[in-house]
Structures are given as structure tokens and as C-alpha cells.
Design a protein around this motif. Structure first.
Motif, PDB file in Angstrom:
ATOM      1  N   MET A   1       0.826  -1.204   0.000  1.00 31.28           N
ATOM      2  CA  MET A   1       0.000   0.000   0.000  1.00 31.28           C
ATOM      3  C   MET A   1       0.863   1.259   0.000  1.00 31.28           C
ATOM      4  N   THR A   2       1.987   1.214   0.689  1.00 27.08           N
ATOM      5  CA  THR A   2       2.895   2.361   0.696  1.00 27.08           C
ATOM      6  C   THR A   2       3.520   2.561  -0.675  1.00 27.08           C
ATOM      7  N   ILE A   3       3.869   1.470  -1.346  1.00 27.83           N
ATOM      8  CA  ILE A   3       4.412   1.574  -2.709  1.00 27.83           C
ATOM      9  C   ILE A   3       3.397   2.204  -3.640  1.00 27.83           C
ATOM     10  N   LEU A   4       2.146   1.777  -3.528  1.00 26.33           N
ATOM     11  CA  LEU A   4       1.089   2.343  -4.362  1.00 26.33           C
ATOM     12  C   LEU A   4       0.889   3.828  -4.063  1.00 26.33           C
ATOM     13  N   LEU A   5       0.950   4.201  -2.792  1.00 21.98           N
ATOM     14  CA  LEU A   5       0.793   5.604  -2.414  1.00 21.98           C
ATOM     15  C   LEU A   5       1.920   6.451  -3.006  1.00 21.98           C
ATOM     16  N   LEU A   6       3.147   5.980  -2.888  1.00 24.18           N
ATOM     17  CA  LEU A   6       4.275   6.739  -3.422  1.00 24.18           C
ATOM     18  C   LEU A   6       4.189   6.847  -4.943  1.00 24.18           C
ATOM     19  N   PHE A   7       3.712   5.797  -5.598  1.00 19.21           N
ATOM     20  CA  PHE A   7       3.558   5.851  -7.055  1.00 19.21           C
ATOM     21  C   PHE A   7       2.511   6.887  -7.454  1.00 19.21           C
ATOM     22  N   LEU A   8       1.390   6.922  -6.749  1.00 14.63           N
ATOM     23  CA  LEU A   8       0.339   7.886  -7.076  1.00 14.63           C
ATOM     24  C   LEU A   8       0.789   9.320  -6.810  1.00 14.63           C
ATOM     25  N   LEU A   9       1.526   9.528  -5.736  1.00 15.76           N
ATOM     26  CA  LEU A   9       2.016  10.866  -5.445  1.00 15.76           C
ATOM     27  C   LEU A   9       3.064  11.309  -6.465  1.00 15.76           C
ATOM     28  N   ALA A  10       3.916  10.384  -6.881  1.00 18.08           N
ATOM     29  CA  ALA A  10       4.890  10.725  -7.929  1.00 18.08           C
ATOM     30  C   ALA A  10       4.183  11.021  -9.248  1.00 18.08           C
ATOM     31  N   LEU A  11       3.122  10.270  -9.541  1.00 17.35           N
ATOM     32  CA  LEU A  11       2.349  10.532 -10.755  1.00 17.35           C
ATOM     33  C   LEU A  11       1.678  11.895 -10.696  1.00 17.35           C
ATOM     34  N   SER A  12       1.205  12.282  -9.525  1.00 14.19           N
ATOM     35  CA  SER A  12       0.592  13.604  -9.399  1.00 14.19           C
ATOM     36  C   SER A  12       1.618  14.715  -9.612  1.00 14.19           C
ATOM     37  N   CYS A  13       2.855  14.507  -9.144  1.00 16.59           N
ATOM     38  CA  CYS A  13       3.920  15.484  -9.413  1.00 16.59           C
ATOM     39  C   CYS A  13       4.198  15.586 -10.904  1.00 16.59           C
ATOM     40  N   PHE A  14       4.166  14.450 -11.588  1.00 18.63           N
ATOM     41  CA  PHE A  14       4.423  14.438 -13.034  1.00 18.63           C
ATOM     42  C   PHE A  14       3.317  15.168 -13.786  1.00 18.63           C
TER      43      PHE A  14
END
Length: 224
Positions: A91-104
């Protein structure tokens, strides 16, 4: 004997001078202070670590405000304050991926000011910009939106934003304790050096190639 010779002598009483009392009081009040041990000067490594933490905090200014706020609020919850297990780690990996995608994706957002002074946000495309909340479909009160189309520098900023987010995430103790609870010496050296190098390079590139967009989560200048 005459009366003048038998006259008693006046008794003069000696009073202690106020100056002597003040000096005595001041000497008793101002006792000699014990010398404090000299403070040990910080070593070169301690100064480097302090400057590194300061520069890493300053990197957060390059990220969208909403993404950074969500990171600070959700990471302690998803990681259970750094004590991850088999359920919270994915779940933490998924959260970090979504936050990185939002930065992109936030790097491709921009804002435009209409003739009435209202600011509207949109997403840059290859032909112009698609506005999210503009009520008039004709766009008569808007400037030429073709000037807001995607450029090569937008992709560079999007990639740099993802790297900056990764550098900030690697400096978070909850993320490190979740994925690297007991790192080896070589791994710890990489975790200490990599965020600093990434943050320094990305900061220099942001300075050399500044962005002119003021998208969602970024401040809008008065002239925008």
C-alpha cells in the motif's frame, strides 16, 4: 573653674558610609561565576549533514503543495509510523507511485487569467490548453490558449519533479524504516548520498531551466 571649661563635649557618633555598604553588598551579590566548558566545534560531517537536511527541506518548495501535504499526512498512516508488514508495504508503494504521478501530471497544468481578472486552471495539450472550470465554451475573454501548449521543457520539469519527490521520500524516516529497517553499511551510504546528489542536480536544473507555468498547487504571480 569657668563654665566654659566644665561644658560637656559633644558626642559625635560615627555612621558607616553608604559607599562602603554598597561596595560590600555588590561584592556579595556578584559572586564569581564558574567558567563554562567551551562548546565543542561541530565537525565537518555534522555541518554537511545539517546543510544536507536544510537543502532537502528546501526541495519541497519545488513540489506541488497538495502532493507534499498528502505525503506528510498519509505516509505515517500507510507505513504505521515506519513499522510496515506484508499488507502495508504494498500500500505504501502504491501511495508513493500515485504521489509521484501527481507530481508528473501537475507539471503540465497551468493557469490563465481572463479579462475579468478570474484565474482558471487547465491541462496543457499539444494544441493549447484544456480548461477545467471555464464556464464560457467560446473563450472570448481569454488570451490565445495556443501559447500554452506542451513544450519540451515541460517534460523535463515533469521528470525532475518525480526525481525531487523521490529525493524527499528517501529522506523520510517512515519510508526508510518501512523498506530498509536495518540497512547494511553500503545500503546506508547509498541512502545518504543518493537523495543529496539527486536534489542538488535537480535544483541546479530548475534554476538553469525555470518553468513559466503556474499550475495546480503552485503559486500564481500577480502578472500571470
Amino acid at each position: 573653674m569657668s563654665e566654659t571649661s566644665l561644658r560637656p563635649r559633644a558626642i559625635v557618633s560615627k555612621q558607616p558610609s553608604q559607599s562602603s555598604e554598597a561596595s560590600t553588598t555588590s561584592s556579595t551579590n556578584h559572586e564569581p561565576e564558574t567558567p563554562k566548558p567551551p562548546s565543542r566545534p561541530s565537525t565537518l560531517s555534522q555541518r554537511a549533514i545539517s546543510q544536507t537536511l536544510t537543502s532537502t527541506v528546501n526541495l519541497a518548495n519545488l513540489l506541488p503543495t497538495g502532493t507534499l501535504l498528502a505525503f506528510q499526512l498519509l505516509v505515517p498512516i500507510f507505513t504505521n509510523n515506519g513499522s510496515c508488514d506484508s499488507a502495508t508495504r504494498p500500500m505504501t508503494i502504491l501511495l508513493l507511485f500515485l504521489l509521484a504521478l501527481s507530481c508528473f501530471l501537475a507539471s503540465f497544468t497551468d493557469s490563465v487569467k481572463s479579462s475579468d481578472g478570474q484565474v482558471y486552471y487547465g491541462f496543457a495539450t499539444f494544441k493549447g490548453m484544456f480548461l477545467f472550470d471555464y464556464p464560457d465554451p467560446t473563450g472570448l475573454r481569454l488570451p490565445d490558449l495556443s501559447n500554452y501548449r506542451i513544450k519540451f521543457i515541460d517534460g523535463v520539469h515533469a521528470v525532475l519533479s518525480v526525481f525531487v519527490f523521490g529525493a524527499v521520500a528517501l529522506r523520510d524516516k517512515n519510508v526508510l524504516n518501512c523498506f530498509y529497517p536495518t540497512p547494511k553499511q553500503e545500503t546506508q551510504e547509498v541512502l545518504n548520498i543518493a537523495p543529496v546528489g539527486i536534489g542538488l542536480i535537480c535544483s541546479l536544473l530548475f534554476v538553469v531551466f525555470p518553468t513559466r507555468r503556474h499550475g495546480i498547487g503552485y503559486p500564481v504571480t500577480p502578472g500571470k
